[in-house]
Design a protein around this motif. Structure first.
Motif, PDB file in Angstrom:
ATOM      1  N   ASN A 117     -56.812 -41.279  -2.016  1.00  0.00           N
ATOM      2  CA  ASN A 117     -57.556 -43.187  -1.737  1.00  0.00           C
ATOM      3  C   ASN A 117     -58.834 -41.927  -1.075  1.00  0.00           C
ATOM      4  O   ASN A 117     -58.697 -41.323  -1.203  1.00  0.00           O
ATOM      5  CB  ASN A 117     -57.088 -43.894  -0.427  1.00  0.00           C
ATOM      6  N   LYS A 118     -60.378 -42.635  -1.975  1.00  0.00           N
ATOM      7  CA  LYS A 118     -61.523 -41.861  -2.062  1.00  0.00           C
ATOM      8  C   LYS A 118     -62.585 -43.091  -1.919  1.00  0.00           C
ATOM      9  O   LYS A 118     -61.968 -44.431  -2.328  1.00  0.00           O
ATOM     10  CB  LYS A 118     -61.673 -40.900  -2.777  1.00  0.00           C
ATOM     11  N   ILE A 119     -63.751 -42.159  -1.629  1.00  0.00           N
ATOM     12  CA  ILE A 119     -65.026 -43.717  -1.451  1.00  0.00           C
ATOM     13  C   ILE A 119     -65.622 -42.726  -2.363  1.00  0.00           C
ATOM     14  O   ILE A 119     -66.289 -41.677  -1.862  1.00  0.00           O
ATOM     15  CB  ILE A 119     -65.514 -44.128  -0.219  1.00  0.00           C
ATOM     16  N   ASN A 120     -65.778 -43.583  -3.737  1.00  0.00           N
ATOM     17  CA  ASN A 120     -67.074 -43.301  -4.660  1.00  0.00           C
ATOM     18  C   ASN A 120     -68.562 -44.069  -3.665  1.00  0.00           C
ATOM     19  O   ASN A 120     -68.477 -45.476  -3.882  1.00  0.00           O
ATOM     20  CB  ASN A 120     -66.781 -43.127  -5.589  1.00  0.00           C
ATOM     21  N   LEU A 121     -69.795 -42.951  -3.554  1.00  0.00           N
ATOM     22  CA  LEU A 121     -70.913 -43.669  -3.105  1.00  0.00           C
ATOM     23  C   LEU A 121     -71.965 -43.283  -4.752  1.00  0.00           C
ATOM     24  O   LEU A 121     -72.021 -42.150  -5.202  1.00  0.00           O
ATOM     25  CB  LEU A 121     -71.034 -43.266  -2.073  1.00  0.00           C
ATOM     26  N   GLU A 129     -73.333 -39.316 -11.432  1.00  0.00           N
ATOM     27  CA  GLU A 129     -73.141 -40.355 -12.395  1.00  0.00           C
ATOM     28  C   GLU A 129     -71.471 -39.743 -12.836  1.00  0.00           C
ATOM     29  O   GLU A 129     -71.801 -38.769 -12.696  1.00  0.00           O
ATOM     30  CB  GLU A 129     -73.597 -39.593 -13.579  1.00  0.00           C
ATOM     31  N   VAL A 130     -70.341 -40.118 -13.285  1.00  0.00           N
ATOM     32  CA  VAL A 130     -68.986 -39.872 -13.749  1.00  0.00           C
ATOM     33  C   VAL A 130     -69.435 -40.014 -15.324  1.00  0.00           C
ATOM     34  O   VAL A 130     -69.248 -41.171 -16.138  1.00  0.00           O
ATOM     35  CB  VAL A 130     -68.549 -41.067 -13.026  1.00  0.00           C
ATOM     36  N   LYS A 131     -68.748 -38.735 -15.219  1.00  0.00           N
ATOM     37  CA  LYS A 131     -68.537 -38.825 -17.349  1.00  0.00           C
ATOM     38  C   LYS A 131     -67.376 -39.060 -17.753  1.00  0.00           C
ATOM     39  O   LYS A 131     -66.332 -39.183 -16.752  1.00  0.00           O
ATOM     40  CB  LYS A 131     -68.605 -37.048 -17.680  1.00  0.00           C
ATOM     41  N   PHE A 132     -67.086 -39.651 -18.914  1.00  0.00           N
ATOM     42  CA  PHE A 132     -65.887 -40.207 -19.577  1.00  0.00           C
ATOM     43  C   PHE A 132     -64.536 -39.159 -19.255  1.00  0.00           C
ATOM     44  O   PHE A 132     -64.827 -38.724 -19.556  1.00  0.00           O
ATOM     45  CB  PHE A 132     -66.447 -40.863 -20.921  1.00  0.00           C
ATOM     46  N   HIS A 133     -64.114 -39.822 -19.204  1.00  0.00           N
ATOM     47  CA  HIS A 133     -62.651 -39.390 -18.909  1.00  0.00           C
ATOM     48  C   HIS A 133     -61.270 -40.476 -19.156  1.00  0.00           C
ATOM     49  O   HIS A 133     -61.321 -41.685 -18.224  1.00  0.00           O
ATOM     50  CB  HIS A 133     -61.853 -38.199 -17.302  1.00  0.00           C
ATOM     51  N   GLN A 134     -59.601 -39.756 -18.764  1.00  0.00           N
ATOM     52  CA  GLN A 134     -58.831 -40.730 -18.242  1.00  0.00           C
ATOM     53  C   GLN A 134     -58.703 -40.702 -17.233  1.00  0.00           C
ATOM     54  O   GLN A 134     -58.604 -39.165 -17.297  1.00  0.00           O
ATOM     55  CB  GLN A 134     -57.841 -40.939 -19.538  1.00  0.00           C
ATOM     56  N   MET A 217     -60.159 -44.746 -21.390  1.00  0.00           N
ATOM     57  CA  MET A 217     -61.036 -44.762 -20.802  1.00  0.00           C
ATOM     58  C   MET A 217     -62.538 -45.175 -19.700  1.00  0.00           C
ATOM     59  O   MET A 217     -62.220 -46.570 -20.089  1.00  0.00           O
ATOM     60  CB  MET A 217     -61.866 -44.314 -22.250  1.00  0.00           C
ATOM     61  N   HIS A 218     -63.209 -44.248 -19.158  1.00  0.00           N
ATOM     62  CA  HIS A 218     -63.897 -44.599 -18.022  1.00  0.00           C
ATOM     63  C   HIS A 218     -65.000 -43.655 -18.091  1.00  0.00           C
ATOM     64  O   HIS A 218     -64.672 -42.804 -17.922  1.00  0.00           O
ATOM     65  CB  HIS A 218     -63.042 -45.415 -17.467  1.00  0.00           C
ATOM     66  N   GLY A 219     -66.210 -43.958 -16.987  1.00  0.00           N
ATOM     67  CA  GLY A 219     -67.055 -42.786 -16.832  1.00  0.00           C
ATOM     68  C   GLY A 219     -68.634 -43.883 -16.594  1.00  0.00           C
ATOM     69  O   GLY A 219     -68.319 -45.041 -16.303  1.00  0.00           O
ATOM     70  N   PHE A 232     -64.497 -48.509  -2.905  1.00  0.00           N
ATOM     71  CA  PHE A 232     -63.400 -47.467  -1.976  1.00  0.00           C
ATOM     72  C   PHE A 232     -62.353 -47.952  -3.456  1.00  0.00           C
ATOM     73  O   PHE A 232     -61.647 -48.584  -3.728  1.00  0.00           O
ATOM     74  CB  PHE A 232     -63.109 -48.639  -1.197  1.00  0.00           C
ATOM     75  N   ILE A 233     -61.952 -46.385  -3.507  1.00  0.00           N
ATOM     76  CA  ILE A 233     -61.038 -46.517  -4.910  1.00  0.00           C
ATOM     77  C   ILE A 233     -59.294 -46.026  -4.744  1.00  0.00           C
ATOM     78  O   ILE A 233     -59.684 -45.531  -3.791  1.00  0.00           O
ATOM     79  CB  ILE A 233     -61.632 -45.283  -5.428  1.00  0.00           C
ATOM     80  N   VAL A 234     -58.630 -46.949  -4.678  1.00  0.00           N
ATOM     81  CA  VAL A 234     -56.879 -46.596  -4.220  1.00  0.00           C
ATOM     82  C   VAL A 234     -56.673 -46.101  -5.705  1.00  0.00           C
ATOM     83  O   VAL A 234     -56.128 -47.447  -6.147  1.00  0.00           O
ATOM     84  CB  VAL A 234     -56.886 -47.930  -3.295  1.00  0.00           C
ATOM     85  N   SER A 283     -64.341 -32.968  -4.859  1.00  0.00           N
ATOM     86  CA  SER A 283     -64.505 -33.731  -6.117  1.00  0.00           C
ATOM     87  C   SER A 283     -64.417 -33.701  -7.320  1.00  0.00           C
ATOM     88  O   SER A 283     -65.002 -32.370  -8.320  1.00  0.00           O
ATOM     89  CB  SER A 283     -65.649 -34.489  -5.689  1.00  0.00           C
ATOM     90  N   PHE A 284     -64.420 -34.608  -8.471  1.00  0.00           N
ATOM     91  CA  PHE A 284     -64.466 -34.474  -9.796  1.00  0.00           C
ATOM     92  C   PHE A 284     -66.040 -34.151 -10.390  1.00  0.00           C
ATOM     93  O   PHE A 284     -66.347 -33.848 -11.240  1.00  0.00           O
ATOM     94  CB  PHE A 284     -63.824 -35.133 -10.300  1.00  0.00           C
ATOM     95  N   PHE A 285     -66.613 -34.465  -9.500  1.00  0.00           N
ATOM     96  CA  PHE A 285     -68.833 -33.884  -9.946  1.00  0.00           C
ATOM     97  C   PHE A 285     -68.527 -33.091 -10.469  1.00  0.00           C
ATOM     98  O   PHE A 285     -69.280 -32.931 -10.849  1.00  0.00           O
ATOM     99  CB  PHE A 285     -69.016 -34.610  -8.599  1.00  0.00           C
TER     100      PHE A 285
END
Ligand code: AKG
Length: 294
Positions: A117-121, A129-134, A217-219, A232-234, A283-285
């Motif tokens: 679990n995490k919160i992305n703001l 920003e978030v680059k495309f990934h799975q 696939m998302h970003g 809030f991402i679980v 973080s993946f950033f």
């Protein structure tokens, strides 16, 4: 649950199986949303006084992650809180019970466990920003019944950096997140360009949730508005999915059963994927910023 009985959402389950995602309105109750946002406001205030990422998760990396190139007292750029359910009752209550979780247990159930679990703001002006990934290549498991649920803590609009997804991509190939020997956590520039032509934005009112298959696939782009976009991402997995790589966000809640029971069974499907690299930064950033150097 309704009168103690699970609500059957056959159409939603079929829609999810076809598209690999769906947005569910009112996934959180008003009081769940209020409690989450109250903790979040406190954490944003606290971040103003910090000049570097701070706090500690289980493996010693910082819990509160700042986007340092834009962060200041007046314009805080807190972009990630890792495993907030370890320190917040409001977050833990949502991890354990909410309407989106009911649907996860209809899709992958009946036995479901918590993974991360995490919160992305995306605070105004932060540029995050978030680059495309799975997600799956970050978190390979013995089977593919892994779900990322993104609970909207703010209204998510087309302008404030919504999640962008490629419908049906969970049934397609897994794309490499390794480039020139570096685990960048993002697909190649060519695949990214193709994704941008097909992306669908997931928008909705605060309290909604987007259920997303781990192979989808998302970003997401940066927030162009003056109001925050927080999620809030679980991540939940089927109880019989066993992780094949170390949990990149280890917490004391890893493996907690949230629906059904522990069976001790391992279910496997057949697929190939490159193992991820354990992230040095929390973080993946930071991981994704390595894409610039290639
Ligand atoms: O915060 C976002 O916009 C995207 C989140 C995401 O990509 C993820 O959790 O995998």
């Amino acid at each position: 649950m309704e009168n103690g009985k699970p609500i059957k959402n056959t159409n939603l389950v079929e829609k999810f199986q076809k598209d690999g995602f769906l947005v569910l309105e009112n996934a959180l109750t008003d009081s769940q949303l209020l409690a989450l946002n109250s903790d979040l406001s406190m954490w944003v205030e606290e971040s103003r006084g910090n000049e570097k990422s701070y706090g500690k998760i289980m493996d010693g990396r910082p819990r509160f992650d700042l986007q340092l190139d834009t962060h200041s007292f007046d314009n805080p750029a807190l972009r990630r809180i890792t495993s907030p359910a370890e320190i917040s009752k409001a977050c833990l209550d949502v991890v354990k019970d909410n309407k989106a979780l009911d649907l996860v247990s209809e899709i992958f159930g009946p036995n479901i466990k918590h993974w991360t679990n995490k919160i992305n703001l995306k605070l105004p002006g932060s540029g995050t920003e978030v680059k495309f990934h799975q997600d799956f290549p970050y978190e390979p498991h013995s089977n593919e019944d892994i779900m990322t649920v993104l609970y909207f803590l703010d209204d998510v609009t087309l302008e404030n950096g919504p999640l962008e997804v490629i419908a049906g991509s969970h049934n397609g190939p897994l794309y490499s997140l390794w480039h020139d020997g570096v685990f960048t956590g993002a697909v190649s520039a060519e695949i990214e360009a193709e994704c941008k032509t097909k992306a669908i934005s997931c928008v909705g009112k605060a309290g909604s949730a987007c259920l997303m298959h781990s192979k989808l696939m998302h970003g997401s782009k940066s927030n162009k508005t003056q109001s925050a976009r927080s999620l809030f991402i679980v991540s939940y997995t089927a109880e019989d999915a066993v992780n094949l790589a170390e949990n990149p966000l280890p917490s004391e809640l890893d493996g907690m059963i949230v629906r059904g029971k522990k069976t001790g069974i391992v279910r496997s499907t057949s697929y190939s994927v490159e193992l991820p690299e354990y992230p040095q930064e929390v973080s993946f950033f930071d991981q994704q910023s390595k894409m610039k150097d290639i």
